[in-house]
Enzyme design. Structure first.
Site, PDB file in Angstrom:
ATOM      1  N   ALA A  68       0.864  -1.169   0.000  1.00 52.88           N
ATOM      2  CA  ALA A  68       0.000   0.000   0.000  1.00 52.88           C
ATOM      3  C   ALA A  68       0.905   1.225   0.000  1.00 52.88           C
ATOM      4  O   ALA A  68       2.052   1.162   0.441  1.00 52.88           O
ATOM      5  CB  ALA A  68      -0.880   0.000   1.240  1.00 52.88           C
ATOM      6  N   GLY A 114       0.353  -4.831   0.805  1.00 47.40           N
ATOM      7  CA  GLY A 114      -0.827  -4.804  -0.062  1.00 47.40           C
ATOM      8  C   GLY A 114      -0.565  -5.403  -1.436  1.00 47.40           C
ATOM      9  O   GLY A 114      -1.482  -5.944  -2.066  1.00 47.40           O
ATOM     10  N   GLU A 117      -0.905  -9.045  -0.985  1.00 47.93           N
ATOM     11  CA  GLU A 117      -2.335  -9.330  -0.788  1.00 47.93           C
ATOM     12  C   GLU A 117      -3.110  -9.230  -2.098  1.00 47.93           C
ATOM     13  O   GLU A 117      -4.065  -9.980  -2.324  1.00 47.93           O
ATOM     14  CB  GLU A 117      -2.904  -8.377   0.264  1.00 47.93           C
ATOM     15  CG  GLU A 117      -2.257  -8.580   1.625  1.00 47.93           C
ATOM     16  CD  GLU A 117      -2.702  -7.555   2.649  1.00 47.93           C
ATOM     17  OE1 GLU A 117      -2.187  -6.421   2.612  1.00 47.93           O
ATOM     18  OE2 GLU A 117      -3.580  -7.879   3.464  1.00 47.93           O
ATOM     19  N   GLU A 137       3.756  -5.666   7.269  1.00 46.13           N
ATOM     20  CA  GLU A 137       2.925  -4.634   7.902  1.00 46.13           C
ATOM     21  C   GLU A 137       3.249  -4.422   9.375  1.00 46.13           C
ATOM     22  O   GLU A 137       3.173  -3.301   9.883  1.00 46.13           O
ATOM     23  CB  GLU A 137       1.439  -4.982   7.754  1.00 46.13           C
ATOM     24  CG  GLU A 137       0.852  -4.651   6.388  1.00 46.13           C
ATOM     25  CD  GLU A 137       0.901  -5.796   5.392  1.00 46.13           C
ATOM     26  OE1 GLU A 137       1.720  -6.731   5.600  1.00 46.13           O
ATOM     27  OE2 GLU A 137       0.144  -5.758   4.413  1.00 46.13           O
TER      28      GLU A 137
END
Ligand code: HXC
Length: 264
Positions: A68, A114, A117, A137
């Site tokens: 992310a 992310g 993911e 994370e």
């Protein structure tokens, strides 16, 4: 057709295949809300375009996506209430849910946080030899929030999922293949072509039977009890017996000829 977008590049290199290339190379394809919105537009387009049978999501040789966009996350979300108010990550789920067609991740280089993911949210992951996966994370004081805690355990089992999530260590392509996270490992330059070929093979099949198979496998991921999953699979199997393509496919086999599917 779609007008060009800032953060993703669309190409159709083979019949029935849409390739969505994440395109923020200077930030190693860090996933911003704007990028995920563009991805959602591309996938919504794939959903409504009957010519598209499967989608490939890829990055560049260095990065699939390094996570992310941490700078954006830090800037835009002051506290929990803010996350709730802004429905943080809702657009991400909407984006990936925009198509029920098969999605193949072609992963070269970094797939962290992310980005990892996002790959896990695809139906098939094809990795280049230089691919690296990780869920770092916790090192940022947060946790995987885009499905990583739920999908990693399904992909690799509890011990390795805990190992990856709690230590944040990186996993290379060979380990990712051994543990079931990726379906194939290929040289870097073969990664996208191989994914396109797989997508083309899927697109050449009967689309309703592809959709039923995908629903059945997805159900196995979602169901707690094996018995329920087996029952669900059997019902979907019955559904295929109403397809013209099932009749054609079996007739073609019996007649020793290639099936001519009509997607009905
Ligand atoms: C924002 C990022 C970024 C990220 C890289 N960049 N990753 N920007 N968010 N996740 C930016 C850098 O700030 C830098 O910009 C540029 O991309 C190049 O990165 P470098 O670090 O200089 O490259 P390199 O030295 O090759 O190192 C590569 C790397 C490192 C090891 C991948 O960039 C890295 O550790 N990135 C963060 C990985 C990470 O923690 N991901 C998880 C994020 S949390 P400038 O402008 O400085 O040149 C997450 C939460 C998910 O994903 C939960 C909900 C979705």
């Amino acid at each position: 057709s779609l007008s060009p977008m800032e953060h993703v590049t669309l190409t159709t290199p083979a019949a029935g295949v849409l390739v969505v290339e994440l395109n923020r190379p200077k930030a190693l394809n860090a996933l911003s809300d704007a990028l995920m919105k563009d991805l959602g537009v591309a996938l919504a387009h794939a959903q409504q375009d009957q010519a598209v049978g499967a989608v490939v999501i890829t990055g560049n040789d260095k990065a699939f996506a390094a996570g992310a966009d941490v700078k954006e996350l830090a800037r835009e979300h002051a506290n929990r209430e803010d996350c709730v108010k802004k429905a943080c990550l809702k657009t991400w789920y909407d984006a990936m849910g925009a198509t029920s067609k098969p999605k193949i991740a072609a992963v070269r280089g970094y797939a962290f946080g992310g980005g990892c993911e996002l790959a896990l949210a695809c139906d098939i992951v094809i990795a280049a030899e230089n691919a690296q996966f990780g869920l770092p994370e916790l090192s940022l004081g947060t946790i995987p929030g885009f499905g990583g805690t739920q999908r990693m355990i399904r992909a690799v089992g509890k011990s390795k999922a805990m190992d990856l999530i709690l230590t944040g260590r990186r996993m290379k392509a060979d380990e990712a293949e051994r543990s079931g996270l990726v379906s194939r490992v290929v040289p870097v330059e073969r990664c996208l072509p191989e994914a396109v070929e797989a997508a083309q093979a899927i697109a050449a099949l009967s689309s309703p039977s592809v959709a039923l198979a995908k629903r059945a496998v997805d159900a196995a991921d979602a169901f707690v009890a094996l018995d329920e999953g087996l029952e669900f699979e059997r019902q979907l199997f019955y559904d295929t017996f109403d397809l013209d393509d099932r009749r054609e496919g079996m007739a073609a086999f019996c007649e020793k000829r290639k099936a001519a599917f009509t997607d009905s």
